[in-house]
Scaffold this motif. Sequence first.
Motif, PDB file in Angstrom:
ATOM      1  N   ARG A   1       0.825  -1.204   0.000  1.00 42.96           N
ATOM      2  CA  ARG A   1       0.000   0.000   0.000  1.00 42.96           C
ATOM      3  C   ARG A   1       0.868   1.267   0.000  1.00 42.96           C
ATOM      4  NH1 ARG A   1      -5.341  -0.643   0.768  1.00 42.96           N
ATOM      5  NH2 ARG A   1      -5.579   1.476   1.518  1.00 42.96           N
ATOM      6  N   PRO A   2       1.566   1.503  -1.108  1.00 44.11           N
ATOM      7  CA  PRO A   2       2.396   2.722  -1.167  1.00 44.11           C
ATOM      8  C   PRO A   2       1.565   3.985  -1.022  1.00 44.11           C
ATOM      9  CG  PRO A   2       2.195   1.702  -3.338  1.00 44.11           C
ATOM     10  CD  PRO A   2       1.635   0.723  -2.360  1.00 44.11           C
ATOM     11  N   GLN A   3       0.274   3.910  -1.347  1.00 41.58           N
ATOM     12  CA  GLN A   3      -0.586   5.089  -1.243  1.00 41.58           C
ATOM     13  C   GLN A   3      -0.797   5.514   0.208  1.00 41.58           C
ATOM     14  OE1 GLN A   3      -1.464   2.078  -2.228  1.00 41.58           O
ATOM     15  NE2 GLN A   3      -3.570   1.528  -1.662  1.00 41.58           N
ATOM     16  N   ASP A   4      -0.505   4.613   1.154  1.00 39.69           N
ATOM     17  CA  ASP A   4      -0.664   4.948   2.574  1.00 39.69           C
ATOM     18  C   ASP A   4       0.593   5.581   3.169  1.00 39.69           C
ATOM     19  OD1 ASP A   4      -3.175   3.933   2.461  1.00 39.69           O
ATOM     20  OD2 ASP A   4      -2.735   2.054   3.491  1.00 39.69           O
ATOM     21  N   PHE A   5       1.644   5.681   2.365  1.00 40.58           N
ATOM     22  CA  PHE A   5       2.893   6.262   2.866  1.00 40.58           C
ATOM     23  C   PHE A   5       2.662   7.725   3.213  1.00 40.58           C
ATOM     24  CE2 PHE A   5       7.073   8.092   2.789  1.00 40.58           C
ATOM     25  CZ  PHE A   5       7.930   7.071   3.171  1.00 40.58           C
ATOM     26  N   LYS A   6       3.069   8.106   4.432  1.00 40.81           N
ATOM     27  CA  LYS A   6       2.897   9.476   4.906  1.00 40.81           C
ATOM     28  C   LYS A   6       4.256  10.126   5.124  1.00 40.81           C
ATOM     29  CE  LYS A   6       0.659   8.223   8.608  1.00 40.81           C
ATOM     30  NZ  LYS A   6       0.691   6.762   8.411  1.00 40.81           N
ATOM     31  N   ARG A   7       4.275  11.457   5.025  1.00 42.02           N
ATOM     32  CA  ARG A   7       5.508  12.184   5.292  1.00 42.02           C
ATOM     33  C   ARG A   7       6.003  11.827   6.695  1.00 42.02           C
ATOM     34  NH1 ARG A   7       8.098  16.511   3.204  1.00 42.02           N
ATOM     35  NH2 ARG A   7       6.426  16.854   1.686  1.00 42.02           N
ATOM     36  N   GLY A   8       7.265  11.506   6.794  1.00 38.04           N
ATOM     37  CA  GLY A   8       7.831  11.089   8.070  1.00 38.04           C
ATOM     38  C   GLY A   8       7.920   9.586   8.232  1.00 38.04           C
ATOM     39  N   ASP A   9       7.204   8.815   7.388  1.00 39.37           N
ATOM     40  CA  ASP A   9       7.310   7.361   7.443  1.00 39.37           C
ATOM     41  C   ASP A   9       8.685   6.914   6.956  1.00 39.37           C
ATOM     42  OD1 ASP A   9       4.805   6.920   8.440  1.00 39.37           O
ATOM     43  OD2 ASP A   9       3.889   6.374   6.525  1.00 39.37           O
ATOM     44  N   THR A  10       9.150   5.821   7.474  1.00 35.70           N
ATOM     45  CA  THR A  10      10.373   5.188   6.992  1.00 35.70           C
ATOM     46  C   THR A  10      10.104   3.705   6.836  1.00 35.70           C
ATOM     47  OG1 THR A  10      11.803   6.794   8.121  1.00 35.70           O
ATOM     48  CG2 THR A  10      12.799   4.725   7.449  1.00 35.70           C
ATOM     49  N   ILE A  11      10.378   3.186   5.652  1.00 38.04           N
ATOM     50  CA  ILE A  11      10.145   1.774   5.354  1.00 38.04           C
ATOM     51  C   ILE A  11      11.493   1.083   5.202  1.00 38.04           C
ATOM     52  CG2 ILE A  11       9.333   0.187   3.570  1.00 38.04           C
ATOM     53  CD1 ILE A  11       7.022   2.162   3.089  1.00 38.04           C
ATOM     54  N   ALA A  12      11.631  -0.081   5.816  1.00 37.74           N
ATOM     55  CA  ALA A  12      12.873  -0.844   5.725  1.00 37.74           C
ATOM     56  C   ALA A  12      12.711  -1.991   4.733  1.00 37.74           C
ATOM     57  CB  ALA A  12      13.270  -1.385   7.096  1.00 37.74           C
ATOM     58  N   PHE A  13      13.703  -2.134   3.860  1.00 38.40           N
ATOM     59  CA  PHE A  13      13.789  -3.279   2.955  1.00 38.40           C
ATOM     60  C   PHE A  13      15.058  -4.059   3.291  1.00 38.40           C
ATOM     61  CE2 PHE A  13      11.380  -0.474  -0.126  1.00 38.40           C
ATOM     62  CZ  PHE A  13      10.236  -1.256  -0.166  1.00 38.40           C
ATOM     63  N   TYR A  14      14.957  -5.402   3.205  1.00 44.00           N
ATOM     64  CA  TYR A  14      16.119  -6.251   3.432  1.00 44.00           C
ATOM     65  C   TYR A  14      16.511  -7.023   2.181  1.00 44.00           C
ATOM     66  CZ  TYR A  14      14.868  -5.160   8.206  1.00 44.00           C
ATOM     67  OH  TYR A  14      14.559  -4.488   9.363  1.00 44.00           O
ATOM     68  N   GLY A  15      15.720  -6.879   1.129  1.00 37.23           N
ATOM     69  CA  GLY A  15      15.999  -7.540  -0.136  1.00 37.23           C
ATOM     70  C   GLY A  15      15.289  -6.811  -1.251  1.00 37.23           C
ATOM     71  N   PRO A  16      15.462  -7.261  -2.492  1.00 40.00           N
ATOM     72  CA  PRO A  16      14.847  -6.579  -3.638  1.00 40.00           C
ATOM     73  C   PRO A  16      13.332  -6.711  -3.632  1.00 40.00           C
ATOM     74  CG  PRO A  16      15.839  -8.650  -4.327  1.00 40.00           C
ATOM     75  CD  PRO A  16      16.250  -8.442  -2.897  1.00 40.00           C
ATOM     76  N   ASP A  17      12.657  -5.611  -3.998  1.00 38.30           N
ATOM     77  CA  ASP A  17      11.200  -5.644  -4.097  1.00 38.30           C
ATOM     78  C   ASP A  17      10.732  -5.551  -5.542  1.00 38.30           C
ATOM     79  OD1 ASP A  17      11.932  -2.866  -4.373  1.00 38.30           O
ATOM     80  OD2 ASP A  17       9.811  -2.389  -4.076  1.00 38.30           O
ATOM     81  N   GLY A  18      11.647  -5.335  -6.487  1.00 37.86           N
ATOM     82  CA  GLY A  18      11.297  -5.272  -7.893  1.00 37.86           C
ATOM     83  C   GLY A  18      10.899  -3.901  -8.381  1.00 37.86           C
ATOM     84  N   ARG A  19      10.636  -2.970  -7.482  1.00 44.55           N
ATOM     85  CA  ARG A  19      10.292  -1.602  -7.894  1.00 44.55           C
ATOM     86  C   ARG A  19      11.355  -0.603  -7.437  1.00 44.55           C
ATOM     87  NH1 ARG A  19       6.706   2.200  -9.488  1.00 44.55           N
ATOM     88  NH2 ARG A  19       6.569   4.127  -8.282  1.00 44.55           N
ATOM     89  N   PHE A  20      11.596  -0.542  -6.154  1.00 52.27           N
ATOM     90  CA  PHE A  20      12.583   0.403  -5.636  1.00 52.27           C
ATOM     91  C   PHE A  20      13.988  -0.186  -5.608  1.00 52.27           C
ATOM     92  CE2 PHE A  20       8.511   1.652  -3.767  1.00 52.27           C
ATOM     93  CZ  PHE A  20       8.449   2.977  -4.192  1.00 52.27           C
ATOM     94  N   LEU A  21      14.069  -1.506  -5.500  1.00 58.94           N
ATOM     95  CA  LEU A  21      15.352  -2.189  -5.431  1.00 58.94           C
ATOM     96  C   LEU A  21      15.318  -3.410  -6.338  1.00 58.94           C
ATOM     97  CD1 LEU A  21      15.741  -2.279  -1.539  1.00 58.94           C
ATOM     98  CD2 LEU A  21      16.830  -0.645  -3.084  1.00 58.94           C
ATOM     99  N   ARG A  22      16.397  -3.584  -7.091  1.00 61.80           N
ATOM    100  CA  ARG A  22      16.539  -4.811  -7.879  1.00 61.80           C
ATOM    101  C   ARG A  22      17.876  -5.463  -7.543  1.00 61.80           C
ATOM    102  NH1 ARG A  22      19.929  -3.716 -12.206  1.00 61.80           N
ATOM    103  NH2 ARG A  22      20.141  -1.519 -12.785  1.00 61.80           N
ATOM    104  N   PRO A  23      17.983  -6.776  -7.776  1.00 61.82           N
ATOM    105  CA  PRO A  23      19.234  -7.464  -7.436  1.00 61.82           C
ATOM    106  C   PRO A  23      20.398  -6.908  -8.242  1.00 61.82           C
ATOM    107  CG  PRO A  23      17.457  -9.029  -7.870  1.00 61.82           C
ATOM    108  CD  PRO A  23      16.964  -7.698  -8.319  1.00 61.82           C
ATOM    109  N   GLY A  24      21.544  -6.781  -7.578  1.00 59.82           N
ATOM    110  CA  GLY A  24      22.750  -6.311  -8.230  1.00 59.82           C
ATOM    111  C   GLY A  24      23.868  -7.313  -8.067  1.00 59.82           C
TER     112      GLY A  24
END
Length: 400
Positions: free
Chosen positions: A217-240
């Motif tokens: 639900r990226p539409q629920d992201f609010k100013r000040g939120d911080t989201i943690a990723f630990y692996g690729p999600d295919g949109r913001f991060l891809r494998p390198g």
Amino acid sequence: MSLHAALAALALLAAAAAPDAATMFQTLPDPGACARAQPAAAGQPLPLKGPLSETSAASLMAATFLALQDLSGSGALPAEAPAGGCPVARFAAEDRVWTIHAGGPAGARQLITTPERTDYFVVVSGPSLVDAAEWNRSRRGLPTVTRPPVYHLVGVDEDLHLLVRTYDGPPSAETVAQDLKDLLEARLEALATHQQAGGTVNLAVETLGGPQAMLFRPQDFKRGDTIAFYGPDGRFLRPGPGGGLVFRGSGYVCPTQYGDFGRSRVLLLDPSDESLDLACHLAGQESWLTVFVTRTPDTSDDRKVFEARIKAAEAESGVARRLSRPRRTAEVATRSWLDSDGRVQIMLVARFGEYVYEMHLTHTEAEQEAAGKAWLALMDQLENGAASPADQVEAWSAKR
């Protein structure tokens, strides 16, 4: 640093010791009518050990999201442990005693708590993996129910949820106790994490390919939120290469390591393409290095932007003593200082095309050598893999 090390932020292993901790599992007498009224419990863990296929991984992430995001309006799990009712059993793990209660918040089947702790565990139901997979194709409304629900054993610490086990039916108190004992004593690895911000799920179990994280639900992201990723999600991060994570837009590669500093997580601070903001965080023992990459195509205020970022960092850490004279050009600003806790702070802010890179190293005296190697590894990457002002970055790092 692995995802499992990052999950230590839940602090579920630090409950206070109790005098009768030698008892592993004990059913409590006369648990009360509310406990006796619960349906029979014989649920068994689903076979979700890795490596999971891409399809199974996506189904598990969707099922986790649907069980924990409160789409139905039944109420989100509270950030801190609520009062328990109907205690039915207790068990010991790592010299601590936990109590299992029948029922719990937001319709939970069981609530598991220990004294003087605000984090806790619950058993909650959710759509089957088959129904979750079907819902995931459109992500509209609530899932259609075609199969019996599954049950999830979940740790809760504020808005962060740790998925411990998923069962094919309601698990017994003894099953829950054994699985939690195995988790707390490091014999069982968790399956995933869920974060309320953006409806984010990260898998902890190995996969055969595809995304290892999803932002439902990226539409629920609010100013000040911080989201943690630990692996690729295919949109913001891809494998390198070499396990690196390639940032959307900038192409910066967040590596698994800079020297002895290991990657702990990637942070998403702004998901919009116009002002996309991602950060690569790596850590040593008591020191850390963070690289913020922010899309800022307007170059007209670079000097002010760079200085504002440095001043904000100085205000946050405190400045006991300056360690270098500030340097500023149209494309680079640098600063180093000793903060109010006696740690060394080093910052470099530079422009690479449409993106502003803020590189911030914090290290203790004991880790000076390791921190220096991590910093030089970062400088080497930027010099070899980014456009101008690589010459200015190289010149500055050489003087360090």
